[in-house]
Each structure stands twice: as C-alpha cells, then as structure tokens.
Design a protein around this motif. Structure first.
Motif, mmCIF file in Angstrom:
data_model
loop_
_atom_site.group_PDB
_atom_site.id
_atom_site.type_symbol
_atom_site.label_atom_id
_atom_site.label_comp_id
_atom_site.label_asym_id
_atom_site.label_seq_id
_atom_site.Cartn_x
_atom_site.Cartn_y
_atom_site.Cartn_z
ATOM 1 N N LEU A 1 0.823 -1.217 0.000
ATOM 2 C CA LEU A 1 0.000 0.000 0.000
ATOM 3 C C LEU A 1 0.856 1.266 0.000
ATOM 4 N N GLU A 2 2.054 1.187 0.591
ATOM 5 C CA GLU A 2 2.931 2.364 0.659
ATOM 6 C C GLU A 2 3.451 2.752 -0.731
ATOM 7 N N LYS A 3 3.506 1.777 -1.644
ATOM 8 C CA LYS A 3 3.952 2.058 -3.012
ATOM 9 C C LYS A 3 2.829 1.691 -3.981
ATOM 10 N N PHE A 4 1.642 2.143 -3.648
ATOM 11 C CA PHE A 4 0.441 1.759 -4.381
ATOM 12 C C PHE A 4 0.527 2.136 -5.861
ATOM 13 N N GLU A 5 0.981 3.364 -6.137
ATOM 14 C CA GLU A 5 0.988 3.867 -7.513
ATOM 15 C C GLU A 5 1.872 3.011 -8.419
ATOM 16 N N GLU A 6 2.967 2.460 -7.860
ATOM 17 C CA GLU A 6 3.873 1.649 -8.663
ATOM 18 C C GLU A 6 3.259 0.289 -8.996
ATOM 19 N N ASP A 7 2.324 -0.156 -8.166
ATOM 20 C CA ASP A 7 1.746 -1.489 -8.327
ATOM 21 C C ASP A 7 0.364 -1.459 -8.985
ATOM 22 N N MET A 8 -0.120 -0.267 -9.303
ATOM 23 C CA MET A 8 -1.484 -0.129 -9.799
ATOM 24 C C MET A 8 -1.544 -0.290 -11.322
ATOM 25 N N GLN A 9 -2.560 -0.996 -11.794
ATOM 26 C CA GLN A 9 -2.791 -1.171 -13.233
ATOM 27 C C GLN A 9 -4.289 -1.031 -13.499
ATOM 28 N N VAL A 10 -4.694 0.152 -13.906
ATOM 29 C CA VAL A 10 -6.107 0.450 -14.119
ATOM 30 C C VAL A 10 -6.523 0.020 -15.519
ATOM 31 N N GLU A 11 -7.674 -0.659 -15.605
ATOM 32 C CA GLU A 11 -8.181 -1.124 -16.898
ATOM 33 C C GLU A 11 -9.694 -1.338 -16.812
ATOM 34 N N GLN A 12 -10.310 -1.550 -17.960
ATOM 35 C CA GLN A 12 -11.733 -1.852 -18.029
ATOM 36 C C GLN A 12 -11.929 -3.339 -17.735
ATOM 37 N N VAL A 13 -12.728 -3.633 -16.724
ATOM 38 C CA VAL A 13 -12.961 -5.033 -16.354
ATOM 39 C C VAL A 13 -14.458 -5.264 -16.140
ATOM 40 N N LYS A 14 -14.861 -6.531 -16.271
ATOM 41 C CA LYS A 14 -16.254 -6.889 -16.013
ATOM 42 C C LYS A 14 -16.445 -7.135 -14.524
ATOM 43 N N LEU A 15 -17.389 -6.433 -13.946
ATOM 44 C CA LEU A 15 -17.604 -6.494 -12.503
ATOM 45 C C LEU A 15 -18.009 -7.899 -12.053
ATOM 46 N N LYS A 16 -18.852 -8.556 -12.817
ATOM 47 C CA LYS A 16 -19.342 -9.878 -12.410
ATOM 48 C C LYS A 16 -18.204 -10.887 -12.319
ATOM 49 N N GLU A 17 -17.241 -10.804 -13.227
ATOM 50 C CA GLU A 17 -16.118 -11.742 -13.213
ATOM 51 C C GLU A 17 -15.285 -11.593 -11.952
ATOM 52 N N ILE A 18 -15.054 -10.333 -11.541
ATOM 53 C CA ILE A 18 -14.259 -10.096 -10.339
ATOM 54 C C ILE A 18 -14.987 -10.607 -9.103
ATOM 55 N N VAL A 19 -16.287 -10.326 -9.008
ATOM 56 C CA VAL A 19 -17.070 -10.757 -7.849
ATOM 57 C C VAL A 19 -17.156 -12.281 -7.809
ATOM 58 N N SER A 20 -17.383 -12.911 -8.968
ATOM 59 C CA SER A 20 -17.471 -14.376 -9.024
ATOM 60 C C SER A 20 -16.165 -15.022 -8.571
ATOM 61 N N ALA A 21 -15.057 -14.476 -9.053
ATOM 62 C CA ALA A 21 -13.742 -15.025 -8.681
ATOM 63 C C ALA A 21 -13.506 -14.888 -7.175
ATOM 64 N N THR A 22 -13.908 -13.761 -6.615
ATOM 65 C CA THR A 22 -13.721 -13.530 -5.178
ATOM 66 C C THR A 22 -14.581 -14.475 -4.351
ATOM 67 N N ILE A 23 -15.825 -14.669 -4.776
ATOM 68 C CA ILE A 23 -16.721 -15.597 -4.060
ATOM 69 C C ILE A 23 -16.176 -17.025 -4.133
ATOM 70 N N ASN A 24 -15.670 -17.430 -5.296
ATOM 71 C CA ASN A 24 -15.118 -18.782 -5.445
ATOM 72 C C ASN A 24 -13.897 -18.990 -4.552
ATOM 73 N N GLU A 25 -13.089 -17.945 -4.400
ATOM 74 C CA GLU A 25 -11.912 -18.045 -3.532
ATOM 75 C C GLU A 25 -12.306 -18.236 -2.067
ATOM 76 N N ASN A 26 -13.517 -17.804 -1.724
ATOM 77 C CA ASN A 26 -13.984 -17.903 -0.334
ATOM 78 C C ASN A 26 -15.072 -18.957 -0.150
ATOM 79 N N LYS A 27 -15.188 -19.881 -1.102
ATOM 80 C CA LYS A 27 -16.292 -20.850 -1.041
ATOM 81 C C LYS A 27 -16.208 -21.743 0.192
ATOM 82 N N ARG A 28 -14.984 -22.119 0.615
ATOM 83 C CA ARG A 28 -14.861 -22.949 1.813
ATOM 84 C C ARG A 28 -15.326 -22.195 3.057
ATOM 85 N N LEU A 29 -15.101 -20.863 3.063
ATOM 86 C CA LEU A 29 -15.555 -20.039 4.185
ATOM 87 C C LEU A 29 -17.078 -20.033 4.254
#
Length: 325
Positions: free
Chosen positions: A169-197
C-alpha cells in the motif's frame, strides 16, 4: 568566527572597490591631474566610506552569522530569528519552511512505521492460533482431518495476503494497473476463492450482477477489497442458513456494487470508526480474531482507486456496503 566568515564573503567586494579607486586615480593621472595630496585624500575617503559600509553591514548580520557558524544541537535552533536584512530574512523564512516540510515528512514516516509495527505484532499474534491448531491436529492419532487443516491453511493464506497488501500500500501507484474489467467476473472469482468459508459457516452467497456491467479499476486491488467485505460479512453472521447478497446497479454516471449481509450488524457508535486502523469495536471483541486492519486497508485502497465507500448497518438486521465506481 562570524567576522572571519563575513570577511571571506566580502573579500571580492573589497578587491573590486580598490580596483575602482585605482582605476579612477589612473584616469586623473593620465589626464594630467597629478596632485599627490589629493590622491591620498581620495584613497583615504574611499577606505573610510568602504569600511563604514562594511561595518554597518557586519553589525546587521552579526547575530545571523553567529547563528550559522555554531553547529545546532536541536532542530528547533533553526527556528531562531536573528536576521536584520531582507536577504537573510528570506533565507530564514526558507529554512523555517524547510523545517516544516522536514517535520511533516518525519511525522508521516513515524506514523507509517508505528502502524506497520503495530499491525505486524497483531498479525503475528493472530497467526499463532492457526499454527497451534495445525500442531494439535498433527499430534492427534488416527487419520488427519484434512478439512480442519484446510481451514487453518486458508486462515494463514488470508493473513499473509493482508500483510502483503499492507506492505504494498505504501507504493500503491507503482503497483497499480487500471483497466476496463467486467464487474461480475471479479465478484465471481472472489466468491469462489472464499467458497470454503461460506460452506464452513453455512452462509450462502447470492449474486445479482449483469454480465454487461464494466468498470474502470485495478482488478487485483478490487478483489482484495471485495474479499475483505465478504470475509467480514461471513465472519459476523453467526446464524446458519443466512444469505450474503451481492448486487450491482448501473446509473447514468456511475456503477454501484452492494454487498448486503444478514449478520449481527455494527453498532452506531462503532460505525463511524470501523475504517480507522486497529479499530475492532464490539464485534471484533466478540470473535477475538480481528486485527482492525481489514476495513482500514479496504478504505485506503478505495480512496486511492477513486471509488467511494459507504457502510450502512443496523444491529440485529445486517450490514450493507456500497462501493461506487
């Protein structure tokens, strides 16, 4: 020491003045005016005037020269005001402003270091729990409970992810890559990563997001943010068979992502402080597993990405988090 510095500073000026006097006398000499007494008188008057000028100038600068020729013992020594001339007053003003900038940078660095140290200490303390559980599972006779092992490994992975994100977080700008993404894909991937939870806590996710909705963001950082919201939603839903509803609304000028749970809710007294670092509140004390850094990091990331974060909650009803893109 101050006089010596003053003479060095004005040595070129003294030489220049002497050259001017010699040059003028040479012109008079070549023009036929060769009165020696007049020449001596002119030289004497020039020396007296120059000496008087330098004497007054030294008097005005004496306190300032004394200040800069003695090494300071504290930073506050730079804040003394001793100058009496415009040039040195401006120099002092510059030094005072430089001191202010320096103090601001030092305080910022100190705050960052203090936060990192405190977070790391809390994180290490919490990581002892899954490690202890894993040790106990390994000591048990019979078949190893893989499900329990996986749960503890997941906790370790979550903890490592959080500490890495905090460091980046202290070097956020160096690690940031802004682009157009589909919101549903990001949410689906996040939910799948937490499916065991979800399965472990018997909480069920519902997603209501149109596939055509796109947003401008950094997908990696956004996944971490949504992951924090989902993890908190599950962690603070103590009753089984409850839902976590993730929906999206597309407006004319923005897109809103809503994450709504049916958990215990956040007390109003804690609501305004949940994004502060190390704040755990009443709910954090109930679980005993909160570092108080999850929502803080999420809020910091949202600010850096330009996304607006809003949290609404009612005790006993649930919490709704709104993220506006």
């Amino acid at each position: 020491m101050g006089l010596k510095l003053f003479i060095k500073e004005h040595f070129s000026f003294i030489i220049f003045e002497l050259i001017i006097v010699i040059f003028i006398l040479s012109l008079y000499w070549l023009d036929g005016f060769r009165n020696v007494d007049t020449a001596i008188y002119s030289i004497t008057i020039s020396i007296v005037l120059m000496t008087s000028f330098l004497g007054v100038r030294y008097y005005l600068r004496q306190s300032y020269l004394k200040k800069i020729t003695h090494l300071p013992t504290t930073m506050e020594d730079a804040l003394q005001k001793n100058a009496k001339t415009i040039e040195y007053m401006q120099t002092e003003q510059y030094l005072h402003e430089l001191y202010r900038v320096y103090q601001h940078e030092v305080q910022t660095l100190y705050a960052i270091q203090n936060r990192q140290e405190k977070f790391l200490n809390q994180w290490i303390h919490q990581m002892k729990t899954p490690i202890s559980v894993l040790e106990l599972l390994l000591q048990e006779e019979g078949n190893l409970d893989k499900k329990s092992v996986q749960e503890e490994v997941d906790r370790l992975k979550k903890g490592l992810e959080m500490v890495l994100m905090n460091a980046r977080l202290e070097k956020f700008e160096e690690d940031m890559q802004v682009e157009q993404v589909k919101l549903k894909e990001i949410v689906s991937a996040t939910i799948n990563e937490n499916k065991r939870l979800f399965i472990t806590n018997r909480v069920f996710p519902e997603m209501q997001i149109d596939e055509t909705i796109t947003i401008t963001t950094d997908s990696k950082w956004l996944k971490f943010v949504i992951g924090q919201f989902i993890t908190n939603a599950v962690k603070y839903t103590f009753e089984q068979n409850k839902r976590i509803i993730v929906s999206a609304i597309k407006n004319e000028s923005n897109v809103q992502l809503l994450i709504k749970d049916e958990g215990i809710g956040i007390p109003k007294s804690d609501l305004i402080r949940v994004t502060k670092p190390f704040f755990t509140g009443e709910n954090g004390r109930k679980t005993g597993e909160s570092t108080g850094m999850g929502l803080y990091l999420a809020n910091e990331i949202c600010e850096k990405l330009g996304h607006k974060l809003e949290i609404d909650s009612e005790v006993g009803v649930g919490t709704t988090i709104t993220l506006t893109f």
